[in-house]
Design an enzyme around this catalytic site. Sequence first.
Site, mmCIF file in Angstrom:
data_model
loop_
_atom_site.group_PDB
_atom_site.id
_atom_site.type_symbol
_atom_site.label_atom_id
_atom_site.label_comp_id
_atom_site.label_asym_id
_atom_site.label_seq_id
_atom_site.Cartn_x
_atom_site.Cartn_y
_atom_site.Cartn_z
ATOM 1 N N PHE A 44 -19.831 2.040 -7.005
ATOM 2 C CA PHE A 44 -18.520 2.657 -7.139
ATOM 3 C C PHE A 44 -18.338 3.761 -6.109
ATOM 4 O O PHE A 44 -19.253 4.564 -5.881
ATOM 5 C CB PHE A 44 -18.356 3.301 -8.521
ATOM 6 C CG PHE A 44 -18.256 2.336 -9.666
ATOM 7 C CD1 PHE A 44 -17.038 1.775 -10.014
ATOM 8 C CD2 PHE A 44 -19.376 2.003 -10.405
ATOM 9 C CE1 PHE A 44 -16.939 0.898 -11.084
ATOM 10 C CE2 PHE A 44 -19.290 1.129 -11.471
ATOM 11 C CZ PHE A 44 -18.071 0.574 -11.822
ATOM 12 N N ASP A 45 -17.157 3.820 -5.505
ATOM 13 C CA ASP A 45 -16.743 5.041 -4.809
ATOM 14 C C ASP A 45 -16.445 6.092 -5.878
ATOM 15 O O ASP A 45 -16.191 5.742 -7.039
ATOM 16 C CB ASP A 45 -15.499 4.750 -3.977
ATOM 17 C CG ASP A 45 -14.945 5.988 -3.303
ATOM 18 O OD1 ASP A 45 -15.721 6.700 -2.649
ATOM 19 O OD2 ASP A 45 -13.736 6.247 -3.456
#
Length: 324
Positions: free
Chosen positions: A19-20
């Site tokens: 995930f960013d």
Amino acid sequence: LIKGGAFLEAPARLRAVAFDKTGTITSGRPEVRRVIPLNGHTEAELLERAAALEAQSNHPLAQAVVRHARARGLAPGPVEGYREIHGRGAEATYQGRPFWIGSHRLLHERNLETPESHVLATELEAEGNSFIAIGNADHVCGLISIADEARPGVAQIIADLRAEGVEHVAMITGDNAATADRVARGLGLDEILSQVLPHEKVDAVQRLVAKYGKVAMVGDGVNDAPALAASTVGIAMGAAGSDAAIETADIALMSDELARLPWLIGHSRRTLRVIQQNIAFALGLKLLFIALAFAGAATLWMAIAADMGASLLVIANALRLLRD
């Protein structure tokens, strides 16, 4: 929005998800916490210059500065010669004077960090906040502290991903380690990669692919596009994401609901099961009628009924997926 059958099947085999942080793990609407003018500048001067430069960017941190300046009644004018400094900040001319704005890394690169600004920067990072610096060719004009919070329910979403068979969940961010740790606290992540530049996100995703084979990257910004392309399945936060991220991604979450990710994996597996059932049923029926034909027991009408019946049963079986 799934861009083809191959990307509908791929999530069923995922072993890792990256995930960013900003706009993905977090809500994407950070707020300014502190404005610290330095070297004789006022808070209004600092905010006006920062907002003038950040108005050119669609990054969530930039937009937080612009919103805060507007809330203070400031209306900065246009800038000239705006140029992004990839992964670090930007520079432009405002009211005839050149200014730059960006991260702690950019502050170091400009060789303008003083003992005073270093102490303040360390203090802000220790509080778990992101900060941006703004300055000119001579000195740092000031620092602006910004904080963002994790989306509600992210810990449960990560637990649900594990229940669907995902072995490794990572967060990748360009923010400092203290900020990343504050956001990630209690989420159940396996790995936190902080102070990562856009091209380094690609390297991080490629390492995960080399280790786990099937990896999804989830992001929303233009800086995430190369990492989305490097993953097995690129997933963009559709409504809030940049055009580049949506164009590059294989799947876009148009509702921006991360809770759809565990559902996506489960739905992909159900889809594969239905495909396998349909193929087995269709081939089995063909083999049965070949055997009946050799035995002399099959008729033309039986073959036609079986063929059409098989088509209808396959379609009906696939339509069960609409109930999910």
